[in-house]
Design a protein around this motif. Structure first.
Motif, mmCIF file in Angstrom:
data_model
loop_
_atom_site.group_PDB
_atom_site.id
_atom_site.type_symbol
_atom_site.label_atom_id
_atom_site.label_comp_id
_atom_site.label_asym_id
_atom_site.label_seq_id
_atom_site.Cartn_x
_atom_site.Cartn_y
_atom_site.Cartn_z
ATOM 1 N N ILE A 59 0.861 -1.189 0.000
ATOM 2 C CA ILE A 59 0.000 0.000 0.000
ATOM 3 C C ILE A 59 0.890 1.230 0.000
ATOM 4 O O ILE A 59 1.874 1.289 0.745
ATOM 5 C CB ILE A 59 -0.902 0.062 1.250
ATOM 6 N N VAL A 61 0.343 5.391 0.460
ATOM 7 C CA VAL A 61 -0.559 6.507 0.775
ATOM 8 C C VAL A 61 0.157 7.785 0.371
ATOM 9 O O VAL A 61 1.197 8.122 0.935
ATOM 10 C CB VAL A 61 -0.922 6.531 2.278
ATOM 11 N N VAL A 83 -1.717 -1.126 -3.832
ATOM 12 C CA VAL A 83 -2.833 -0.197 -3.711
ATOM 13 C C VAL A 83 -2.221 1.189 -3.577
ATOM 14 O O VAL A 83 -1.436 1.445 -2.666
ATOM 15 C CB VAL A 83 -3.723 -0.527 -2.491
ATOM 16 N N CYS A 85 -3.001 5.095 -3.113
ATOM 17 C CA CYS A 85 -4.032 6.038 -2.653
ATOM 18 C C CYS A 85 -3.589 7.482 -2.902
ATOM 19 O O CYS A 85 -2.553 7.912 -2.389
ATOM 20 C CB CYS A 85 -4.288 5.860 -1.154
ATOM 21 N N GLU A 86 -4.399 8.217 -3.657
ATOM 22 C CA GLU A 86 -4.080 9.621 -3.970
ATOM 23 C C GLU A 86 -5.376 10.372 -4.210
ATOM 24 O O GLU A 86 -6.284 9.875 -4.870
ATOM 25 C CB GLU A 86 -3.189 9.694 -5.213
ATOM 26 N N ARG A 87 -5.447 11.596 -3.695
ATOM 27 C CA ARG A 87 -6.669 12.387 -3.874
ATOM 28 C C ARG A 87 -6.616 13.333 -5.071
ATOM 29 O O ARG A 87 -7.640 13.803 -5.533
ATOM 30 C CB ARG A 87 -6.983 13.161 -2.607
ATOM 31 N N LYS A 111 -6.549 4.156 -6.100
ATOM 32 C CA LYS A 111 -7.699 4.604 -5.304
ATOM 33 C C LYS A 111 -7.706 6.127 -5.312
ATOM 34 O O LYS A 111 -6.901 6.761 -4.634
ATOM 35 C CB LYS A 111 -7.595 4.100 -3.861
ATOM 36 N N HIS A 112 -8.613 6.708 -6.107
ATOM 37 C CA HIS A 112 -8.731 8.167 -6.179
ATOM 38 C C HIS A 112 -9.778 8.601 -5.166
ATOM 39 O O HIS A 112 -10.979 8.596 -5.436
ATOM 40 C CB HIS A 112 -9.118 8.612 -7.591
ATOM 41 N N ALA A 115 -7.288 9.150 1.385
ATOM 42 C CA ALA A 115 -6.600 7.904 1.747
ATOM 43 C C ALA A 115 -7.265 7.215 2.935
ATOM 44 O O ALA A 115 -7.410 5.987 2.929
ATOM 45 C CB ALA A 115 -5.129 8.189 2.032
ATOM 46 N N SER A 118 -10.127 5.266 1.722
ATOM 47 C CA SER A 118 -9.688 4.079 0.970
ATOM 48 C C SER A 118 -9.202 2.982 1.908
ATOM 49 O O SER A 118 -9.525 1.800 1.716
ATOM 50 C CB SER A 118 -8.572 4.451 -0.011
ATOM 51 N N LEU A 119 -8.437 3.356 2.921
ATOM 52 C CA LEU A 119 -7.925 2.369 3.869
ATOM 53 C C LEU A 119 -9.058 1.736 4.668
ATOM 54 O O LEU A 119 -9.081 0.512 4.867
ATOM 55 C CB LEU A 119 -6.886 3.007 4.797
ATOM 56 N N TYR A 146 -3.506 7.486 9.442
ATOM 57 C CA TYR A 146 -2.995 6.525 8.460
ATOM 58 C C TYR A 146 -2.266 5.380 9.167
ATOM 59 O O TYR A 146 -2.443 4.207 8.826
ATOM 60 C CB TYR A 146 -2.014 7.186 7.481
#
Length: 155
Positions: A59, A61, A83, A85-87, A111-112, A115, A118-119, A146
């Protein structure tokens, strides 16, 4: 990273950098916020750690333009999964372009979203204790949350 220009040039000359990583680093250098990108030496360390662990599931983040996530994805076995994760959608588009160029897009689950969301979704989806490695380089104010979420996901 706080290195002198001479030290940074030495590191660049002596780190093993995949050609697609180099292209991504150079494109990112021209972007606003480029100082957020990890250095080639840091990315090589992350990839090495994933390999040493025999990581299959990772993962990240805070992807930014994907330099560190691409380095890890390149180090994963064919069956590996990352995975990411980013906004920021604009940054993710750059990252996805380079995942494709490097031939690792099948390993990366983007995963937009925020974070933390998503987690939590991964945990709710039954993925607790199923990840081997995690890397966080995101909103510093959220690190504690996180960390607590990743403790539930990483075995």
């Amino acid at each position: 990273m706080g290195a002198t220009p001479q030290l940074y040039e030495y590191l660049l000359a002596n780190v093993r950098e995949h050609p697609v990583l180099r292209e991504l680093r150079e494109e990112t250098a021209a972007m606003r916020g480029s100082q957020m990108q990890v250095s080639p030496a840091q990315a090589q360390l992350l990839a090495m750690l994933a390999q040493i662990l025999g990581a299959q599931r990772c993962i990240e983040v805070g992807v930014y333009t994907g330099y560190s996530s691409l380095a890890v994805a390149l180090a994963l076995p064919e069956s590996g999964r990352l995975v990411a994760c980013e906004r920021d959608e604009r940054c993710l588009e750059v990252a996805k372009k380079y995942y494709q160029r490097a031939g690792v897009s099948h390993k990366v689950d983007v995963k937009h979203a925020l974070a933390a969301d998503s987690l939590k979704s991964l945990i709710d989806g039954g993925e607790a204790n199923s990840y081997d490695f995690a890397f966080v380089d995101a909103d510093k104010r959220m690190y504690e949350e996180y960390y607590e979420l990743l403790l539930k996901l990483v075995r």
